[in-house]
Design a protein around this motif. Structure first.
Motif, PDB file in Angstrom:
ATOM      1  N   UNK B 276      -1.854  10.718  -1.276  1.00 32.18           N
ATOM      2  CA  UNK B 276      -2.167  10.377  -2.658  1.00 32.18           C
ATOM      3  C   UNK B 276      -0.925  10.522  -3.523  1.00 32.18           C
ATOM      4  N   UNK B 277      -0.782   9.582  -4.427  1.00 30.93           N
ATOM      5  CA  UNK B 277       0.341   9.658  -5.361  1.00 30.93           C
ATOM      6  C   UNK B 277      -0.204   9.776  -6.773  1.00 30.93           C
ATOM      7  N   UNK B 300      -1.876   6.033  -6.689  1.00 30.18           N
ATOM      8  CA  UNK B 300      -1.621   5.323  -5.429  1.00 30.18           C
ATOM      9  C   UNK B 300      -2.251   6.067  -4.262  1.00 30.18           C
ATOM     10  N   UNK B 301      -2.846   5.309  -3.329  1.00 30.64           N
ATOM     11  CA  UNK B 301      -3.408   5.916  -2.116  1.00 30.64           C
ATOM     12  C   UNK B 301      -2.933   5.093  -0.925  1.00 30.64           C
ATOM     13  N   UNK B 303      -3.551   4.750   3.013  1.00 29.87           N
ATOM     14  CA  UNK B 303      -4.445   5.177   4.092  1.00 29.87           C
ATOM     15  C   UNK B 303      -3.976   4.542   5.399  1.00 29.87           C
ATOM     16  N   UNK B 320      -2.835   0.123   1.465  1.00 26.81           N
ATOM     17  CA  UNK B 320      -2.113   0.692   0.322  1.00 26.81           C
ATOM     18  C   UNK B 320      -2.832   0.284  -0.949  1.00 26.81           C
ATOM     19  N   UNK B 321      -3.091   1.245  -1.775  1.00 25.90           N
ATOM     20  CA  UNK B 321      -3.787   0.955  -3.028  1.00 25.90           C
ATOM     21  C   UNK B 321      -2.950   1.432  -4.198  1.00 25.90           C
TER      22      UNK B 321
END
Lengths: 434, 332
Positions: B276-277, B300-301, B303, B320-321
């Motif tokens: 996690x960002x 930002x996540x 996975x 990537x989210x």
């Protein structure tokens, strides 16, 4: 006396030349005869509408039994229909699908045959017929079913219920999942039913013509070794990315499709609507997972043990992402493997996310234009195959699937151009009938 | 559950101003009392990656290395200095997907709920559309899904309705009640002076551990919660071809108000990890807001999930989210 006879002969020839008409014979595709009980009902012949619209007095529908070799079918059609009417007439042959291959076998039988038109004919053989017998086509249905079941189980079993026991949100998510489950079954049933229409006759019997229609068959190789010495309008369908579902939708309503009452109407939407309905439900459930995840973020602030379990909601969401993509694209692409439109192309993608730019270059499967059954590559012929007096027109029928080729606005426009104008030369232009 | 079990995250909430910045005025709302609002604007990229050593050392158990060594192409990719060499995607599911989604969910005090999801992926980034010579037209593709007044409706790009069907509206009232219960509970706990003085880790250590849960603090102060997963859905979550008990590991910051990382294992094999960002600078846009306080949501996540492809080669499904907005507002 001799002079009189010669003069009479010349006059007679001139008279016949002036009066010589153009007659058109329409030859259906594989198994189309099974739709008609008495072989006289225009509404059950795939090309019946064109006969009635363009050649009500000079058109003939040809019927044949699909359980024969293609050359034998060609001989049957010629002897039964063409031979009895061809004297002093120019003959135009029109064939749909396998009927187009039958048409090509008839070219050697008479010099009266002046032009041919085929629609959706796999001139290089049908990959579909190769694949049907192996049962491969079922795998894509199974795959979708498994993906759906997996997503549903991971979501509903205890992710939602365990996290927020007793909350109606969990219940509502479960309810939506169940609804999707029912939609999924509906979609699957539709595909299976439609597929049965197309495939079951093929599964049930071994027909020699199917082997001949397969890719790289001796029949096709021999046929393509010969030049075509008459003008040839070779029509191929170019449906959108959901071509196979559209094909099944059309096939499932064949009676309406082929009816003259429904000229220019398309019946290809049912499957698409069903899939769009399924996609919107999946969309909704994806969103529900996001809501659940976010809400769990609040709850896990308070109840620390939910910190890890809330992440399982996200884990479950990825299954729905996969299912969405599968319904939207993959299953259609999978089908393209079975109609020969699947090929690899190098593609480079660039995207920026989280402050980084990524570049990827891969060989990826790309789907060529196709009508659900055959693709442009298997239908189109090179112009070099035209012999003396011949010319090949490869004509794209936009938005037409294989089963719509007997009644679609775009197809009728092509026939209208052929029969009423000089777009494809004078050979096809018909005289005004009385 | 006792009150001691409760983590007092709310006490650590950063106080920020409470300007109501929502997802823009994309959607109109009904004139009703709103209980919970969720606004999200996320760009999501899914791709398939080789298990290269530089990025995925944690996934490379001896078994995984052995499986990769059977594939020449995989070996080449693993040992390559970069991943930009020409590759072949054999399975359609490996085609990269880029999506940009804006969604809004509203739960009204009455228990009614409406949701709107919009796909705003730019055409040039829609890789799926390039996979066919005859792509669907924008008006044929679902661009918006809406649930409102008992109907589930999907729309194409022109606002044309692609599908419309009735659905039974859920009653969210009991859910709101339980959420309110948790929030009130946390508020009560956080007001106690004795509890306020304790660190997050101390509070957890003092609480009763559920069976199968272990918690410890790392040298850097971050807290690890490890949990054995015994659920009915475990089988569906398992990576095929990997054995062992499933367990999860959640790593949070010392205050336990931010999840930093989540890991999933089967035996000793890592099968999934999520990082996690937090951008820290735009808490209003990425936040959970309750009673005028805000907790930062990730911006930002990333996975990464291990899977074995059809050819038996282990690969990573990477998602990537990037959140341009990730906001949850509770109005009670």
């Amino acid at each position: 006396m001799k002079r009189v006879l010669i003069i009479l002969s010349i006059i007679s020839t001139l008279t016949f030349s002036v009066d010589a008409g153009k007659i058109v014979f329409y030859i259906h595709g594989t198994f189309a005869e099974t739709a008609s009980k008495d072989h006289s009902d225009d509404d059950t012949h795939k090309l019946g509408i064109y006969k009635r619209v363009f050649t009500p007095t000079n058109g003939t529908l040809c019927w044949y039994d699909s359980r024969n070799k293609l050359h034998d079918i060609g001989t049957h059609c010629y002897n039964k229909y063409v031979k009895t009417q061809e004297t002093n007439n120019d003959v135009i042959l029109v064939g749909h699908s396998m009927g187009g291959s039958v048409v090509r076998t008839m070219l050697d039988k008479s010099s009266n045959i002046k032009g041919i038109i085929t629609a959706g004919t796999a001139n290089y053989g049908s990959v579909f017929f190769n694949k049907l017998s192996s049962g491969d086509v079922w795998f894509f249905l199974q795959d979708m079913y498994n993906k759906g079941s997996n997503a549903i189980t991971v979501s509903k079993v205890n992710i939602a219920n365990a996290l927020l026991p007793g909350s109606s949100f969990a219940a509502s998510l479960t309810e939506r999942v169940c609804k999707y489950n029912s939609d999924k079954d509906k979609t699957l049933n539709f595909l299976k039913t439609g597929f049965n229409h197309v495939a079951v006759p093929v599964f049930n019997y071994i027909y020699p013509c199917l082997n001949e229609m397969a890719q790289n068959s001796n029949f096709n190789n021999e046929l393509n070794a010969k030049k075509i010495s008459v003008p040839y309008i070779n029509i191929y369908g170019a449906e959108d990315a959901w071509e196979f579902v559209r094909l099944l939708s059309t096939q499932a309503q064949l009676k309406d499709v082929n009816s003259i009452k429904n000229i220019d109407k398309t019946y290809d939407e049912d499957g698409v609507k069903l899939l769009n309905g399924g996609l919107s439900v999946v969309n909704f459930i994806q969103d529900a997972h996001d809501v659940l995840y976010d809400v769990m973020s609040v709850v896990s602030i308070v109840v620390w043990k939910y910190k890890s379990t809330k992440e399982l909601v996200r884990q479950a969401r990825y299954n729905w992402d996969g299912l969405y993509k599968y319904i939207q694209t993959d299953m259609h692409n999978e089908i393209s493997k079975y109609n020969g439109s699947y090929q690899y192309e190098s593609r480079t993608y660039r995207y920026t996310i989280l402050g980084r730019t990524y570049t990827m270059t891969s060989y990826v499967p790309v789907v060529r234009e196709n009508d659900g059954m055959n693709c442009d590559k298997t239908v189109m012929l090179p112009e070099s195959m035209a012999g003396t007096g011949g010319v090949i027109y490869n004509v794209r029928a936009t938005g037409v699937n294989h089963m719509e080729m007997g009644n679609h606005k775009k197809m009728r426009e092509i026939f209208e151009q052929a029969f009423k104008t000089n777009t494809y030369g004078s050979v096809f232009k018909l005289q005004q009938t009385q | 559950m006792t009150r001691k079990n409760l983590f007092l995250g709310l006490a650590a909430i950063l106080l920020v101003s409470c300007n109501n910045e929502n997802a823009g005025n994309l959607f109109e709302t009904a004139d009703e009392e709103i209980a919970v609002e969720l606004f999200s604007h996320v760009k999501r990229v899914e791709s398939i990656e080789f298990l290269n050593t530089s990025d995925y050392e944690e996934f490379l158990s001896p078994e995984m290395r052995s499986q990769i060594s059977k594939d020449k192409q995989a070996m080449m990719k693993v040992s390559a200095s970069n991943n930009n060499e020409l590759d072949t995607i054999y399975s359609l599911s490996e085609i990269p997907v880029i999506k940009e989604i804006v969604s809004k969910n509203i739960i009204y005090a009455s228990g009614k709920m409406t949701t709107i999801t919009q796909d705003i992926t730019p055409d040039e980034e829609n890789i799926i559309n390039t996979m066919t010579a005859t792509p669907l037209l924008p008006e044929q593709t679902i661009k918006k899904t809406e649930t409102k007044d008992g109907m589930l409706i999907s729309y194409g790009a022109d606002g044309n309705i692609l599908s419309s069907e009735p659905y039974e509206e859920p009653n969210m009232k009991p859910f709101l009640d339980s959420l309110r219960y948790y929030i009130d509970l946390a508020e009560l706990e956080s007001s106690k002076q004795s509890v306020k003085a304790q660190s997050a880790f101390t509070k957890i250590r003092n609480s009763v551990m559920p069976a199968g849960v272990n918690v410890w603090q790392m040298d850097d102060g971050n807290i690890v919660i490890e949990e054995i997963i015994n659920s009915q859905s475990e089988n569906e979550m398992r990576v095929k071809g990997v054995s062992g008990q499933m367990r999860s590991r959640t790593i949070t910051n010392p205050e336990m108000d931010k999840t930093l990382r989540f890991e999933l294992y089967q035996g000793n094999q890592m099968v999934s990890r999520r990082t996690y960002q937090y951008n820290g600078s735009d808490k209003l846009k990425n936040s959970v807001r309750i009673k005028g306080s805000a907790l930062e949501n990730p911006s930002g996540i990333i996975s990464e999930v291990l899977f074995i492809n059809d050819r038996g080669i282990p690969k990573i499904r990477k998602t990537q989210e990037e959140y341009k907005q990730n906001q949850l507002i509770v109005h009670f």
